[in-house]
Every structure is written in structure tokens, then in C-alpha cells.
Motif scaffolding. Structure first.
Motif, PDB file in Angstrom:
ATOM      1  N   PRO A 123      10.551  -9.669 -65.961  1.00 35.94           N
ATOM      2  CA  PRO A 123      11.100  -8.747 -64.803  1.00 35.94           C
ATOM      3  C   PRO A 123      12.284  -7.793 -65.433  1.00 35.94           C
ATOM      4  N   SER A 124      12.249  -6.527 -64.830  1.00 38.76           N
ATOM      5  CA  SER A 124      13.379  -5.614 -65.305  1.00 38.76           C
ATOM      6  C   SER A 124      14.392  -6.426 -65.379  1.00 38.76           C
ATOM      7  N   GLY A 125      15.258  -6.175 -66.468  1.00 38.38           N
ATOM      8  CA  GLY A 125      16.652  -6.499 -66.216  1.00 38.38           C
ATOM      9  C   GLY A 125      16.860  -8.280 -67.015  1.00 38.38           C
ATOM     10  N   CYS A 126      15.709  -8.866 -66.867  1.00 36.29           N
ATOM     11  CA  CYS A 126      15.776 -10.379 -67.439  1.00 36.29           C
ATOM     12  C   CYS A 126      15.601 -10.353 -68.929  1.00 36.29           C
ATOM     13  N   THR A 127      16.697 -10.773 -69.674  1.00 37.87           N
ATOM     14  CA  THR A 127      16.604 -10.759 -70.990  1.00 37.87           C
ATOM     15  C   THR A 127      16.559 -12.099 -71.598  1.00 37.87           C
ATOM     16  N   TYR A 128      17.057 -13.042 -70.864  1.00 33.82           N
ATOM     17  CA  TYR A 128      17.217 -14.368 -71.385  1.00 33.82           C
ATOM     18  C   TYR A 128      16.033 -15.317 -70.924  1.00 33.82           C
ATOM     19  N   TYR A 129      15.504 -16.178 -71.757  1.00 35.07           N
ATOM     20  CA  TYR A 129      14.157 -16.700 -71.367  1.00 35.07           C
ATOM     21  C   TYR A 129      14.049 -18.205 -72.039  1.00 35.07           C
TER      22      TYR A 129
END
Length: 166
Positions: A123-129
Motif C-alpha cells: 500500500p502507498s507509504g508502506c516501505t518495510y516488509y
């Protein structure tokens, strides 16, 4: 604090340690379970996540989250969990802890499900996973399983080949 240790006399990485002495790849909590035909429950926990630039971060899921895997992702408990596309039975889905740290007043820590084992559509803005589990669906529902840390065992036998002759 972040540092890398090397095996003696080599440039081979032995382990990378990030904040709170948690080794990259290890986890605490984040156990998953099937709570309904298409609902996945992920318990609170923490794991080291990474972004596309290779930066590590300790990500904490503070509470248990339920995700409906056959509907599009929506932030929060009891929302949809699918990253993109259309849900399909008889498919392997990969479960990720995701984090959006760009909005410091409202940091998102959530769960998303994808058919891609390495790069979910975030999703927009989510960068860490970080992938925390893989689940299998048959007949449009999650197959029953038991989780023991990073080990997953199906509760029933699975037939992968039918009507096959040599």
C-alpha cells in the motif's frame, strides 16, 4: 544500533544484528492460525523488516490482527488482506508484516497477503516488509495447519498428483 559480524579470516557475513539484539531473520511471536474459512489470525510480535534500499528496522505488531484473505487489503483488524488481483482457491499465499513509517503521527503496522513470495504489492507509504508465513488454500478456504515457530505442518494429507501413470 546496527552492525554486521564476519566469520574469522573471511568477508563472509555471519549475522546482522539490529536494535534490541534481534538477529535478522529471527522472530518473536507473529504466530499465524486459521480462524475462519478465509480469515487468518496473526498474533502480536516483532521481526526485523527491510526496505528496498536494504535498510533494516525492528517492526512490531502490537496486537493480534485478523485478515480476510479473499478481499482487497484494508488497514486494520478484520479488514481485507489481499494485496492485488483476485482471490483464487487452490493457491499458495504468502503473509507479510508491513510497516509505513512515513507518517510519524500515524504509523501503520499491518498484515498483507500476496501470491508473490518476495515482493508483495505494498500500500502507498508502506516501505518495510517481511514474509512471516505461507498458507495454502483448497476449495476456496485456508487449509488447516499447525505452526511451530517457522515450521508449518498440514493437519491433513495433500494430494498434489491425481490420475498419474508412469
Amino acid at each position: 544500533m546496527s552492525f554486521t559480524t564476519y566469520l574469522p579470516g573471511t568477508r563472509q557475513v555471519a549475522q546482522t544484528v539490529v536494535n534490541q539484539n534481534l538477529v535478522v531473520g529471527s522472530r518473536q511471536g507473529l504466530l499465524t492460525s486459521k480462524s475462519a474459512a478465509n480469515t487468518l489470525t496473526v498474533q502480536a510480535g516483532r521481526i526485523v523488516t527491510q526496505n528496498a534500499a536494504g535498510e533494516f528496522r525492528m517492526s512490531v505488531l502490537p496486537t493480534t490482527v485478523n485478515k480476510v484473505i479473499n478481499s482487497a487489503w484494508v488497514v486494520g483488524d478484520n479488514g481485507g488482506g489481499l494485496d492485488t488481483g483476485v482471490y483464487s482457491g487452490s493457491t499458495t499465499y504468502h503473509v507479510f508484516l508491513i510497516e509505513n513509517i512515513t507518517n510519524t503521527s500515524n504509523t501503520i503496522k499491518d498484515i498483507i497477503v500476496s501470491t508473490d513470495p518476495t515482493a508483495p504489492t505494498l500500500p502507498s507509504g508502506c516501505t518495510y516488509y517481511r514474509r512471516i508465513a505461507s498458507i495454502l488454500t483448497r476449495s476456496s478456504q485456508i487449509l488447516d495447519y499447525n505452526q511451530y515457530g517457522n515450521i508449518f505442518k498440514w493437519k491433513q494429507s495433500i494430494r498434489d498428483i491425481d490420475n498419474y501413470s508412469i
